[in-house]
Design a protein around this motif. Structure first.
Motif, PDB file in Angstrom:
ATOM      1  N   ALA A 191       8.496   8.829  -3.183  1.00  0.00           N
ATOM      2  CA  ALA A 191       9.314   7.813  -2.527  1.00  0.00           C
ATOM      3  C   ALA A 191       9.353   7.987  -1.016  1.00  0.00           C
ATOM      4  O   ALA A 191       9.732   7.058  -0.300  1.00  0.00           O
ATOM      5  CB  ALA A 191      10.735   7.857  -3.092  1.00  0.00           C
ATOM      6  N   ARG A 192       8.973   9.166  -0.503  1.00  0.00           N
ATOM      7  CA  ARG A 192       9.017   9.411   0.935  1.00  0.00           C
ATOM      8  C   ARG A 192       7.656   9.216   1.591  1.00  0.00           C
ATOM      9  O   ARG A 192       7.512   9.456   2.782  1.00  0.00           O
ATOM     10  CB  ARG A 192       9.525  10.825   1.207  1.00  0.00           C
ATOM     11  N   SER A 193       6.667   8.771   0.832  1.00  0.00           N
ATOM     12  CA  SER A 193       5.337   8.582   1.397  1.00  0.00           C
ATOM     13  C   SER A 193       5.314   7.354   2.299  1.00  0.00           C
ATOM     14  O   SER A 193       6.178   6.476   2.217  1.00  0.00           O
ATOM     15  CB  SER A 193       4.305   8.410   0.281  1.00  0.00           C
ATOM     16  N   ARG A 194       4.319   7.300   3.161  1.00  0.00           N
ATOM     17  CA  ARG A 194       4.177   6.146   4.057  1.00  0.00           C
ATOM     18  C   ARG A 194       3.947   4.880   3.246  1.00  0.00           C
ATOM     19  O   ARG A 194       4.477   3.815   3.567  1.00  0.00           O
ATOM     20  CB  ARG A 194       3.024   6.371   5.021  1.00  0.00           C
ATOM     21  N   ALA A 195       3.144   4.976   2.178  1.00  0.00           N
ATOM     22  CA  ALA A 195       2.877   3.800   1.354  1.00  0.00           C
ATOM     23  C   ALA A 195       4.165   3.277   0.730  1.00  0.00           C
ATOM     24  O   ALA A 195       4.388   2.056   0.675  1.00  0.00           O
ATOM     25  CB  ALA A 195       1.863   4.146   0.267  1.00  0.00           C
ATOM     26  N   ALA A 196       5.035   4.183   0.253  1.00  0.00           N
ATOM     27  CA  ALA A 196       6.303   3.750  -0.334  1.00  0.00           C
ATOM     28  C   ALA A 196       7.185   3.068   0.700  1.00  0.00           C
ATOM     29  O   ALA A 196       7.908   2.105   0.388  1.00  0.00           O
ATOM     30  CB  ALA A 196       7.021   4.951  -0.951  1.00  0.00           C
ATOM     31  N   HIS A 197       7.147   3.561   1.928  1.00  0.00           N
ATOM     32  CA  HIS A 197       7.916   2.936   3.014  1.00  0.00           C
ATOM     33  C   HIS A 197       7.406   1.527   3.294  1.00  0.00           C
ATOM     34  O   HIS A 197       8.196   0.588   3.480  1.00  0.00           O
ATOM     35  CB  HIS A 197       7.820   3.796   4.273  1.00  0.00           C
ATOM     36  N   VAL A 198       6.080   1.361   3.308  1.00  0.00           N
ATOM     37  CA  VAL A 198       5.493   0.035   3.515  1.00  0.00           C
ATOM     38  C   VAL A 198       5.922  -0.909   2.400  1.00  0.00           C
ATOM     39  O   VAL A 198       6.285  -2.070   2.641  1.00  0.00           O
ATOM     40  CB  VAL A 198       3.957   0.135   3.581  1.00  0.00           C
ATOM     41  N   VAL A 199       5.891  -0.425   1.170  1.00  0.00           N
ATOM     42  CA  VAL A 199       6.304  -1.249   0.024  1.00  0.00           C
ATOM     43  C   VAL A 199       7.747  -1.704   0.177  1.00  0.00           C
ATOM     44  O   VAL A 199       8.072  -2.891  -0.015  1.00  0.00           O
ATOM     45  CB  VAL A 199       6.123  -0.468  -1.293  1.00  0.00           C
ATOM     46  N   ALA A 200       8.632  -0.774   0.520  1.00  0.00           N
ATOM     47  CA  ALA A 200      10.054  -1.120   0.646  1.00  0.00           C
ATOM     48  C   ALA A 200      10.267  -2.189   1.710  1.00  0.00           C
ATOM     49  O   ALA A 200      11.054  -3.138   1.513  1.00  0.00           O
ATOM     50  CB  ALA A 200      10.857   0.137   0.968  1.00  0.00           C
TER      51      ALA A 200
END
Length: 281
Positions: A191-200
């Motif tokens: 959940a702390r990955s850059r990809a997860a941040h982009v998704v959010a």
């Protein structure tokens, strides 16, 4: 943290002397007495002055910033372990694993060096363009200059209409769905990955993205041929081959055309057009 300037100089000199011009894509030169690259070569590869490189090797230079250390690591074709060692010698903590994922390893760099006028680029896990050949810039525009979330191609796809201008409108839906599928896979690392941040962020900002996300599509792939709209060359249909580096979660994309076709002729013109032929939106 302590900066070991003497060890730093020794390490940089040893890595420079271990490389040949051919290792870094430079033109071979007549044999000389001292081994490896010249300091001038390192300065060119790392986009820094020769005096700065010389002072670092002598042990009386300034402490390299993390950005300068990263440039040295890339220019000297360091492995991840060597990059971490360099950061420690410079008095910096090694970057987190995800940030280390932005370091393009020597294997992919050697391949990229030998592609010449071929459009090719290295892509990170969240769709960040890390490196491009001049021909790739001519085809797709400069994609390495973005900051923040905009570094991610999927983020730009769903937030910047100009990002879609280079692709045929008939392909927009498929391209968007593929990008969502690939971003879903990249976000699985945590959940702390850059990809997860982009998704959010995209789920909040783009109803189109949210709709594709709710489909829960996985494993979607690009078609065998990718169709582009170039402002000077017009329509191109190119094949995209992908070389994966699973340790770094990076991909090397190489664009080619069927020999003897009009697309192949247009592709050959990219080097003539130069790197500014496709404006960045």
């Amino acid at each position: 943290m302590h900066v070991d300037r003497s060890a730093l100089g020794d390490f940089l000199r040893a890595r420079r002397e271990a490389l040949s011009p051919e290792d870094v894509g430079l033109v071979a030169r007549p044999r000389r007495r001292t081994p490896g690259l010249r300091r001038e070569d390192v300065a060119e590869l790392c986009a820094m002055s020769v005096d700065y490189v010389a002072r670092l090797e002598r042990g009386d230079g300034p402490r390299p910033s993390p950005q300068m250390a990263a440039a040295l690591a890339r220019g000297l074709r360091l492995t991840l372990e060597e990059r971490d060692h360099l950061f420690l010698l410079c008095g910096h903590r090694p970057a987190a694993r995800e940030l280390r994922g932005e370091h393009v390893g020597p294997g992919l760099l050697r391949v990229l060096d030998r592609l010449g006028d071929t459009p090719a680029q290295v892509i990170g896990a969240a769709g960040e363009t890390l490196l491009q050949t001049p021909a790739a810039v001519a085809l797709l525009g400069e994609q390495t200059q973005y900051d923040g979330l905009a570094r991610s191609a999927p983020y730009r796809w769903f937030t910047d209409p100009a990002e879609r201008a280079r692709y045929l409108p008939d392909d927009h839906e498929h391209n968007g769905r593929v990008q969502v599928s690939q971003l879903r896979a990249a976000a699985l690392v945590g959940a702390r990955s850059r990809a997860a941040h982009v998704v959010a962020e995209l789920r909040q900002r783009s109803p189109e993205f949210a709709g594709y996300w709710d489909r829960h599509e996985v494993g979607l792939r690009w078609s065998d041929a990718k169709r582009f709209l170039h402002p000077q060359l017009g329509r191109l249909q190119l094949h995209c081959q992908t070389l994966l580096d699973p340790d770094q979660s990076q991909s090397l994309l190489v664009f080619t055309a069927t020999p003897g076709t009009e697309d192949a002729e247009k592709l050959a013109l990219l080097a003539v057009l130069g790197t500014d032929s496709f404006p960045v939106g």
